[in-house]
Design an enzyme around this catalytic site. Structure first.
Site, mmCIF file in Angstrom:
data_model
loop_
_atom_site.group_PDB
_atom_site.id
_atom_site.type_symbol
_atom_site.label_atom_id
_atom_site.label_comp_id
_atom_site.label_asym_id
_atom_site.label_seq_id
_atom_site.Cartn_x
_atom_site.Cartn_y
_atom_site.Cartn_z
ATOM 1 N N ASP A 225 0.808 -1.225 0.000
ATOM 2 C CA ASP A 225 0.000 0.000 0.000
ATOM 3 C C ASP A 225 0.841 1.274 0.000
ATOM 4 O O ASP A 225 2.065 1.233 0.178
ATOM 5 C CB ASP A 225 -0.952 0.010 1.217
ATOM 6 C CG ASP A 225 -0.335 -0.621 2.459
ATOM 7 O OD1 ASP A 225 0.891 -0.484 2.643
ATOM 8 O OD2 ASP A 225 -1.055 -1.244 3.231
ATOM 9 N N ASN B 232 -7.705 -3.139 14.287
ATOM 10 C CA ASN B 232 -9.074 -3.519 13.908
ATOM 11 C C ASN B 232 -9.097 -4.738 12.990
ATOM 12 O O ASN B 232 -10.123 -5.077 12.417
ATOM 13 C CB ASN B 232 -9.787 -2.335 13.230
ATOM 14 C CG ASN B 232 -9.093 -1.901 11.937
ATOM 15 O OD1 ASN B 232 -8.150 -2.540 11.483
ATOM 16 N ND2 ASN B 232 -9.563 -0.820 11.344
ATOM 17 N N HIS C 282 -7.283 -5.146 10.159
ATOM 18 C CA HIS C 282 -7.019 -4.952 8.728
ATOM 19 C C HIS C 282 -5.700 -5.604 8.319
ATOM 20 O O HIS C 282 -4.783 -5.741 9.140
ATOM 21 C CB HIS C 282 -7.050 -3.465 8.328
ATOM 22 C CG HIS C 282 -5.912 -2.614 8.797
ATOM 23 N ND1 HIS C 282 -6.069 -1.323 9.238
ATOM 24 C CD2 HIS C 282 -4.573 -2.845 8.870
ATOM 25 C CE1 HIS C 282 -4.903 -0.808 9.556
ATOM 26 N NE2 HIS C 282 -3.975 -1.706 9.342
ATOM 27 N N GLU D 24 -9.910 -2.425 5.365
ATOM 28 C CA GLU D 24 -10.548 -2.168 6.648
ATOM 29 C C GLU D 24 -11.750 -3.096 6.851
ATOM 30 O O GLU D 24 -12.238 -3.706 5.883
ATOM 31 C CB GLU D 24 -10.995 -0.697 6.692
ATOM 32 C CG GLU D 24 -9.852 0.313 6.521
ATOM 33 C CD GLU D 24 -8.973 0.477 7.765
ATOM 34 O OE1 GLU D 24 -8.743 -0.500 8.499
ATOM 35 O OE2 GLU D 24 -8.488 1.609 7.982
#
Ligand code: F6R
Length: 243
Positions: free
Chosen positions: A67, A137, A139, A144
């Protein structure tokens, strides 16, 4: 999915560095999927050192980063381009810039950039090893919670939780990126072998849910249950908390 407690970040990073070294020696044009973030810092130091110590020719190795922040160009010190070059690609003279793939966060047409990235990734065939960190979380990449399992490389909105976690690297909160280009979950799953690293108490909950929970798009990393060659490498802090 195999879970290993390698005690601490240093030992875990050493293990992964050796696995990458072996892969590159076995296949000089290996395809490696790379990640950034705090989790990966020791890995790149140790791997650079091992590659230099063994006089390994890395000029044929192809690398694909997961990313990049939207709006972050190569000269931006917060970009993942800068992270990767400072910590890794500048540490060994033979890295071939033509074989280093990092999505451009400053491309004029980001959707087009994402498509080209996915096409380039598909064109090289299956990555030999994909390394992953994990968000608090759950990811992986910047996929996400709620991301479809069949997602490919695209522009994503970062959640408040991810922006908060990323904010430690920025002086001013208004500079924390709100979007990224990220490989999708299906892009990640194409790798032949996946190694996920997680260290420290902030990751306990995500790893607990990953290891003991169900496979659901609410926890993007849980897609890894559908892959037959995944190692989850944690430190003592996480291992003791979830066992
Ligand atoms: C980074 C990436 C992210 C990070 C994750 C954990 O390229 O894809 O999924 O791995 O956000 O970040 P750190 O390691 O900073 O806790």
């Amino acid at each position: 999915m195999q879970l290993y407690n390698l005690r601490n970040k240093q030992l875990a990073s050493q293990y992964v560095a050796i696995e990458f070294l072996k892969q590159i020696k076995a296949r000089p044009d290996a395809v490696l999927g790379l990640a950034t973030g705090s989790t990966m810092t020791d890995l790149y130091t140790q791997l650079s050192d091992l590659l230099n110590a063994n006089h390994v020719d890395v000029s044929g190795v192809r690398t694909f980063n997961l990313d990049e922040y939207v709006g972050a160009g190569p000269k931006d010190l917060h970009s993942y381009y800068a992270y990767m070059h400072q910590r890794f690609f500048n540490q060994n003279e033979q890295w071939n810039e033509d074989n280093i793939y990092i999505p451009s966060g400053v491309a004029e047409d980001l959707d087009q950039e994402a498509k080209h990235y996915e096409d380039a990734l598909k064109a090289v065939g299956q990555p030999d090893i994909q390394i992953l960190g994990i968000g608090e979380n759950g990811h992986i990449g910047f996929n996400e919670p709620g991301t479809p399992f069949d997602s490919q490389t695209r522009v994503v909105d970062l959640t408040p939780s991810t922006m908060h976690a990323n904010s430690v690297h920025f002086k001013h909160s208004e500079d924390v990126p709100k979007q990224a280009l990220s490989m999708g979950l299906s892009s990640i799953m194409r790798a032949k072998r996946i190694i996920l690293l997680a260290f420290g108490d902030k990751k306990i909950d995500a790893i607990q849910r990953l290891v003991n929970g169900e496979t659901t798009e609410d926890l993007p990393a849980s897609i890894l249950h559908n892959h037959d060659n995944v190692e989850i490498i944690v430190d003592d802090v996480i291992y003791q908390a979830i066992k």
